[in-house]
Scaffold this motif. Structure first.
Motif, PDB file in Angstrom:
ATOM      1  N   UNK A 281      28.685  35.317  14.629  1.00  0.00           N
ATOM      2  CA  UNK A 281      29.460  35.631  13.431  1.00  0.00           C
ATOM      3  C   UNK A 281      30.019  37.038  13.469  1.00  0.00           C
ATOM      4  N   UNK A 282      29.165  37.972  13.893  1.00  0.00           N
ATOM      5  CA  UNK A 282      29.637  39.365  14.003  1.00  0.00           C
ATOM      6  C   UNK A 282      30.726  39.480  15.059  1.00  0.00           C
ATOM      7  N   UNK A 283      30.560  38.728  16.179  1.00  0.00           N
ATOM      8  CA  UNK A 283      31.578  38.769  17.230  1.00  0.00           C
ATOM      9  C   UNK A 283      32.894  38.202  16.731  1.00  0.00           C
ATOM     10  N   UNK A 284      32.822  37.107  15.968  1.00  0.00           N
ATOM     11  CA  UNK A 284      34.055  36.533  15.432  1.00  0.00           C
ATOM     12  C   UNK A 284      34.748  37.517  14.500  1.00  0.00           C
ATOM     13  N   UNK A 285      33.949  38.210  13.695  1.00  0.00           N
ATOM     14  CA  UNK A 285      34.527  39.200  12.791  1.00  0.00           C
ATOM     15  C   UNK A 285      35.172  40.333  13.582  1.00  0.00           C
ATOM     16  N   UNK A 286      34.434  40.822  14.585  1.00  0.00           N
ATOM     17  CA  UNK A 286      34.991  41.894  15.413  1.00  0.00           C
ATOM     18  C   UNK A 286      36.202  41.416  16.191  1.00  0.00           C
ATOM     19  N   UNK A 287      36.137  40.142  16.659  1.00  0.00           N
ATOM     20  CA  UNK A 287      37.278  39.594  17.396  1.00  0.00           C
ATOM     21  C   UNK A 287      38.502  39.509  16.497  1.00  0.00           C
ATOM     22  N   UNK A 288      38.282  39.116  15.234  1.00  0.00           N
ATOM     23  CA  UNK A 288      39.384  39.080  14.291  1.00  0.00           C
ATOM     24  C   UNK A 288      39.965  40.466  14.069  1.00  0.00           C
ATOM     25  N   UNK A 289      39.079  41.460  13.914  1.00  0.00           N
ATOM     26  CA  UNK A 289      39.551  42.833  13.745  1.00  0.00           C
ATOM     27  C   UNK A 289      40.274  43.307  14.996  1.00  0.00           C
ATOM     28  N   UNK A 290      39.717  42.932  16.183  1.00  0.00           N
ATOM     29  CA  UNK A 290      40.361  43.327  17.430  1.00  0.00           C
ATOM     30  C   UNK A 290      41.737  42.680  17.555  1.00  0.00           C
ATOM     31  N   UNK A 291      41.828  41.401  17.146  1.00  0.00           N
ATOM     32  CA  UNK A 291      43.123  40.731  17.183  1.00  0.00           C
ATOM     33  C   UNK A 291      44.140  41.431  16.293  1.00  0.00           C
ATOM     34  N   UNK A 292      43.677  41.855  15.110  1.00  0.00           N
ATOM     35  CA  UNK A 292      44.567  42.582  14.205  1.00  0.00           C
ATOM     36  C   UNK A 292      44.965  43.924  14.812  1.00  0.00           C
ATOM     37  N   UNK A 293      44.011  44.607  15.447  1.00  0.00           N
ATOM     38  CA  UNK A 293      44.329  45.886  16.081  1.00  0.00           C
ATOM     39  C   UNK A 293      45.300  45.695  17.243  1.00  0.00           C
TER      40      UNK A 293
END
Length: 278
Positions: A97-109
């Motif tokens: 879950x944390x990875x998905x959240x970070x991945x989403x943030x990374x995708x936005x970045x």
């Protein structure tokens, strides 16, 4: 004689009757034995069937009881294993879950970075196009020079002057910047932006063309050194050290020239011109 024969006949008949009776009695015994065997066989079969049924029922009950115990133990073991697996998987789920959240943030970045890169490319293209104009290049060099001295904590009119002019035999001299030193001494700084050949080198279609334009870029910088040396700013802004500073507003521009002309720095020193970059 007749009496004897008659007696023998009677005796023979009696023997025959006795044998017949014995045979009949034997037949009756055999028949009774067969009937008894049949009854015994039927009884044995019935008893065997009954015993088998009882054994089957007992076996089924024992099997059901054993299966129930095994099933209960298996369910208990399954529950314990399931609990252990859930305990093991729970941190993985949280990490996922944390990875998905970070991945989403990374995708936005990454999306923002892509947009910034696109804007940067457009702005760079506009800057390259603008820098093809000599007036724009000169003004850009002056702005870069001012930013450098301001970042160094220097203040205009206190630590430096811009576009300070002097009249000389060659005409009116106006360097881009005059740095004020203690004891009223001055250091003259002139920005030189020689980019025409450098920009053409970046757009060259092959390596030979790129090297040729870079050699031209180095030659142009050397010509700027000569012209700046000929102005002899240190005589017009006396007291001043006997040198002037030629400011090149980009380390990449100066490094590219040095690769083609390694003696450029020594040449500038000989002509009393120090080459500086941000």
């Amino acid at each position: 004689m007749e009496i004897l024969l008659a007696s023998l006949a009677v005796l023979g008949w009696a023997i025959a009757v006795g044998l017949w009776l014995q045979r009949e009695s034997l037949k009756q015994r055999v028949l009774a034995a067969e009937q008894a065997e049949q009854r015994f066989s039927a009884t044995f079969k019935a008893l065997a069937a009954e015993a088998l049924a009882q054994n089957n029922q007992l076996f089924l009950e024992l099997a059901r009881e054993s299966l129930g115990k095994y099933q209960a133990a298996a369910e208990k073991d399954l529950e314990s294993r399931q609990a252990a697996i859930e305990k093991l998987v729970e941190p993985l789920g949280q990490a996922l879950g944390a990875f998905r959240q970070q991945y989403g943030q990374l995708g936005e970045q990454l999306r923002r970075l892509s947009e910034d890169q696109t804007r940067l490319q457009a702005e760079t293209a506009n800057l390259v196009q603008a820098l093809r104009s000599p007036k724009v290049r000169g003004r850009w060099g002056e702005i870069q020079l001012r930013r450098v001295v301001e970042l160094a904590g220097m203040l205009e009119y206190c630590d430096f002057l811009e576009q300070e002019s002097r009249t000389a035999e060659e005409g009116r001299l106006r360097p881009d910047l005059v740095v004020k030193l203690p004891n009223r001494k001055n250091v003259v700084v002139d920005a030189k932006v020689s980019l025409k050949a450098y920009l053409e080198a970046l757009e060259a279609p092959d390596e030979d063309g790129r090297k040729e334009r870079l050699r031209e870029h180095a030659r142009q910088l050397r010509e700027h050194v000569v012209r700046l040396s000929d102005r002899r700013y240190w005589e017009q802004f006396d007291p001043a050290p006997e040198f002037a500073v030629m400011f090149v507003p980009g380390e990449a521009f100066f490094s590219a020239a040095l690769e083609q002309d390694p003696e450029l720095i020594e040449f500038g020193v000989e002509r009393r011109v120090l080459i500086a970059t941000p």
